[in-house]
Write a protein that holds these residues in place. Structure first.
Motif, short mmCIF file in Angstrom:
data_model
loop_
_atom_site.label_atom_id
_atom_site.label_comp_id
_atom_site.label_asym_id
_atom_site.label_seq_id
_atom_site.Cartn_x
_atom_site.Cartn_y
_atom_site.Cartn_z
N LYS A 130 -7.14 -15.89 -6.86
CA LYS A 130 -7.92 -17.09 -7.16
C LYS A 130 -8.80 -16.81 -8.38
CE LYS A 130 -8.13 -18.61 -2.32
NZ LYS A 130 -7.43 -17.44 -1.75
N PRO A 131 -9.18 -17.84 -9.15
CA PRO A 131 -10.02 -17.61 -10.33
C PRO A 131 -11.31 -16.87 -10.02
CG PRO A 131 -9.14 -19.83 -10.36
CD PRO A 131 -8.77 -19.25 -9.02
N SER A 132 -11.84 -17.02 -8.82
CA SER A 132 -13.11 -16.38 -8.45
C SER A 132 -12.92 -14.93 -7.99
CB SER A 132 -13.79 -17.17 -7.34
OG SER A 132 -12.96 -17.24 -6.19
N GLN A 133 -11.70 -14.49 -7.78
CA GLN A 133 -11.46 -13.14 -7.26
C GLN A 133 -11.28 -12.14 -8.39
OE1 GLN A 133 -8.00 -13.94 -4.71
NE2 GLN A 133 -9.25 -13.55 -2.92
N ARG A 134 -11.62 -10.90 -8.12
CA ARG A 134 -11.47 -9.85 -9.12
C ARG A 134 -10.01 -9.40 -9.19
NH1 ARG A 134 -10.82 -4.62 -7.42
NH2 ARG A 134 -11.37 -4.09 -5.26
N LYS A 135 -9.66 -8.85 -10.33
CA LYS A 135 -8.32 -8.32 -10.52
C LYS A 135 -8.22 -6.94 -9.87
CE LYS A 135 -7.37 -10.72 -14.88
NZ LYS A 135 -6.99 -10.58 -16.31
N ILE A 136 -7.01 -6.58 -9.49
CA ILE A 136 -6.73 -5.24 -8.99
C ILE A 136 -5.94 -4.52 -10.08
CG2 ILE A 136 -5.56 -3.87 -7.22
CD1 ILE A 136 -5.83 -6.29 -5.35
N LYS A 137 -6.51 -3.46 -10.63
CA LYS A 137 -5.84 -2.75 -11.71
C LYS A 137 -4.54 -2.12 -11.20
CE LYS A 137 -6.55 0.60 -15.38
NZ LYS A 137 -7.48 1.53 -16.06
N GLY A 138 -3.46 -2.41 -11.93
CA GLY A 138 -2.16 -1.86 -11.54
C GLY A 138 -1.59 -2.50 -10.29
N GLU A 139 -1.94 -3.77 -10.05
CA GLU A 139 -1.53 -4.42 -8.80
C GLU A 139 -0.02 -4.43 -8.63
OE1 GLU A 139 -2.06 -8.64 -6.34
OE2 GLU A 139 -3.16 -8.31 -8.20
N ALA A 140 0.73 -4.67 -9.71
CA ALA A 140 2.19 -4.71 -9.59
C ALA A 140 2.74 -3.36 -9.15
CB ALA A 140 2.81 -5.14 -10.92
N ASP A 141 2.27 -2.28 -9.76
CA ASP A 141 2.73 -0.95 -9.39
C ASP A 141 2.37 -0.62 -7.94
OD1 ASP A 141 3.99 -0.32 -11.74
OD2 ASP A 141 2.31 0.79 -12.59
N ILE A 142 1.17 -1.00 -7.52
CA ILE A 142 0.77 -0.75 -6.13
C ILE A 142 1.69 -1.51 -5.18
CG2 ILE A 142 -1.07 -1.02 -4.42
CD1 ILE A 142 -3.09 -0.80 -6.75
N PHE A 143 1.99 -2.76 -5.54
CA PHE A 143 2.89 -3.57 -4.71
C PHE A 143 4.27 -2.94 -4.61
CE2 PHE A 143 6.23 -6.84 -4.66
CZ PHE A 143 6.01 -7.39 -3.41
N PHE A 144 4.83 -2.52 -5.75
CA PHE A 144 6.16 -1.91 -5.73
C PHE A 144 6.15 -0.59 -4.96
CE2 PHE A 144 6.58 -4.12 -10.06
CZ PHE A 144 7.05 -5.29 -9.46
N ASN A 145 5.07 0.19 -5.11
CA ASN A 145 4.96 1.43 -4.34
C ASN A 145 4.84 1.15 -2.85
OD1 ASN A 145 5.12 3.59 -6.23
ND2 ASN A 145 3.07 3.10 -6.97
N MET A 146 4.13 0.07 -2.51
CA MET A 146 4.02 -0.32 -1.12
C MET A 146 5.40 -0.61 -0.55
SD MET A 146 4.37 -3.39 0.76
CE MET A 146 3.85 -4.76 -0.25
N TYR A 147 6.19 -1.40 -1.29
CA TYR A 147 7.52 -1.74 -0.78
C TYR A 147 8.38 -0.48 -0.64
CZ TYR A 147 11.98 -3.91 -0.02
OH TYR A 147 13.19 -4.25 0.54
N GLU A 148 8.31 0.40 -1.63
CA GLU A 148 9.08 1.64 -1.58
C GLU A 148 8.68 2.50 -0.38
OE1 GLU A 148 11.45 5.00 -2.33
OE2 GLU A 148 11.63 2.89 -2.92
N SER A 149 7.37 2.56 -0.09
CA SER A 149 6.88 3.36 1.03
C SER A 149 7.41 2.83 2.36
CB SER A 149 5.35 3.35 1.06
OG SER A 149 4.83 4.00 -0.07
N ILE A 150 7.49 1.51 2.48
CA ILE A 150 7.96 0.91 3.74
C ILE A 150 9.48 0.91 3.83
CG2 ILE A 150 8.04 -1.25 5.07
CD1 ILE A 150 5.21 -1.83 4.08
N ASN A 151 10.14 0.57 2.74
CA ASN A 151 11.61 0.48 2.76
C ASN A 151 12.26 1.86 2.78
OD1 ASN A 151 13.93 -1.38 2.61
ND2 ASN A 151 14.33 -0.36 0.67
N ARG A 152 11.65 2.83 2.11
CA ARG A 152 12.15 4.20 2.02
C ARG A 152 13.61 4.23 1.56
NH1 ARG A 152 8.20 8.14 1.81
NH2 ARG A 152 6.45 7.44 3.09
#
Length: 333
Positions: A130-152
């Motif tokens: 949302k416009p009022s929320q702060r950005k997460i640095k490297g959010e895309a990489d964190i998301f992809f790493n999350m999927y890799e960690s779960i999917n293995r």
């Protein structure tokens, strides 16, 4: 109220069973999250439920913010979150049968070694900032790493990949994940033409921008939307419009060889056309003079005034909204 006016994720999952990533962006309230949670419970899918920020996950443990609250009420279920300082779990009934886990993208880097072989479904709820929320640095990489960690490595052993559903309201196209996947321009075109579905079979991605016309017709009669007609809120909450974004100057270039690279600021590469007074900002890498955040002042001194003038003159174009947002922040325009 007719139940069929609401969105049902089951139809999308059944129609595109071969897909892995389902991106659903709509107006507020048609049933994206509701139908996904219902589907996971009815099909006994162990769920990994994600939100952007840790405090959002922690609030899920409270009755008022429990995302299962409405499905519990409609089906007589007792599904709830229990959170500790480091972990969040989803339980069904008083026997504490665990049916899922909860986590935040903002803190997932601290839990990359997790193993969830039982997980069959990921829901990243409200994944667009949302416009009022702060950005997460490297959010895309964190998301992809999350999927890799779960999917293995389950696919290497003949198992199906974990399905991932990403839901959000149409508040902001400045999503690092959408940008990294190269979907910003396609979503912009889908909105412009009224296209609801786009499937990328070779990538296993489905993008769904449901219109939910009957739901909208009923919703616009309610008090809030009668009061907010003509506002930005009305447009994004009811009409599924990205009203908080300015798409001026976004024009992807088909042939980058017509340009030469002028410089780069962080991951944004700025090109100059070889024969026309035209500049293009994108993330296509080149061997060029490179500036970083710590040298931003030098970038502004050397190129800032010129690029601002070209922007206001309509000569500076961008590959996508995310690139535009980053560069205009650097240039302060």
């Amino acid at each position: 109220m007719k139940a069929n006016i609401f969105y049902d994720i089951r139809k999308l999952l059944e129609r595109y069973d071969d897909a892995t990533f389902y991106i659903v962006i709509s107006s507020r309230g048609p049933g994206k999250t509701y139908s996904t949670l219902r589907y996971c419970v009815e099909e006994n899918k162990f769920l990994a439920y994600f939100r952007r920020m840790q405090d959002e996950i922690e609030r899920c443990a409270g009755e008022k913010f429990n995302p299962f609250k409405d499905v519990n009420k409609d089906f007589g279920w007792d599904i709830h979150f229990k959170s500790t300082k480091s972990d969040s779990y989803i339980y069904r009934d008083s026997q504490e049968n665990m049916i899922g886990v909860g986590a935040a993208i903002s803190t997932f880097e601290n839990a990359r070694g997790i193993s969830l072989p039982e997980c069959e479904m990921i829901l990243y709820d409200e994944f667009i900032r949302k416009p009022s929320q702060r950005k997460i640095k490297g959010e895309a990489d964190i998301f992809f790493n999350m999927y890799e960690s779960i999917n293995r490595n389950r696919e290497m052993f003949g198992k199906k990949p974990v399905k991932c559903i990403m839901c959000s309201n149409a508040v902001n196209l400045d999503s690092e994940i959408i940008s990294e996947l190269g979907l910003v321009y396609d979503i912009e075109r889908m909105k412009a033409t009224g296209q609801e579905l786009k499937y990328y079979p070779e990538r296993g991605i489905v993008v769904n921008l449901p219109i939910c016309a009957e739901f909208r017709k009923e919703k616009e009669k309610t008090a809030l939307y009668r009061a907010t007609q003509g506002t930005k809120y009305y447009s994004h909450a009811l009409d599924n419009e990205f009203t908080y974004n300015d798409f001026y100057g976004i024009r992807p270039v088909k042939n980058i060889s017509e340009f030469t690279c002028l410089c780069a600021m962080e991951d944004i590469y700025i090109y100059r056309h070889k024969s026309r007074r035209e500049f293009y900002a994108c993330q296509v890498r080149a061997d060029t003079l490179h500036f970083e955040i710590r040298s931003q002042i030098q970038f502004i001194r050397r190129y800032g005034i010129m690029l601002r003038e070209e922007y206001y003159s309509g000569n500076l174009f961008f590959s996508d909204y995310h690139t535009k947002n980053l560069l205009t922040e650097y240039l302060k325009v």
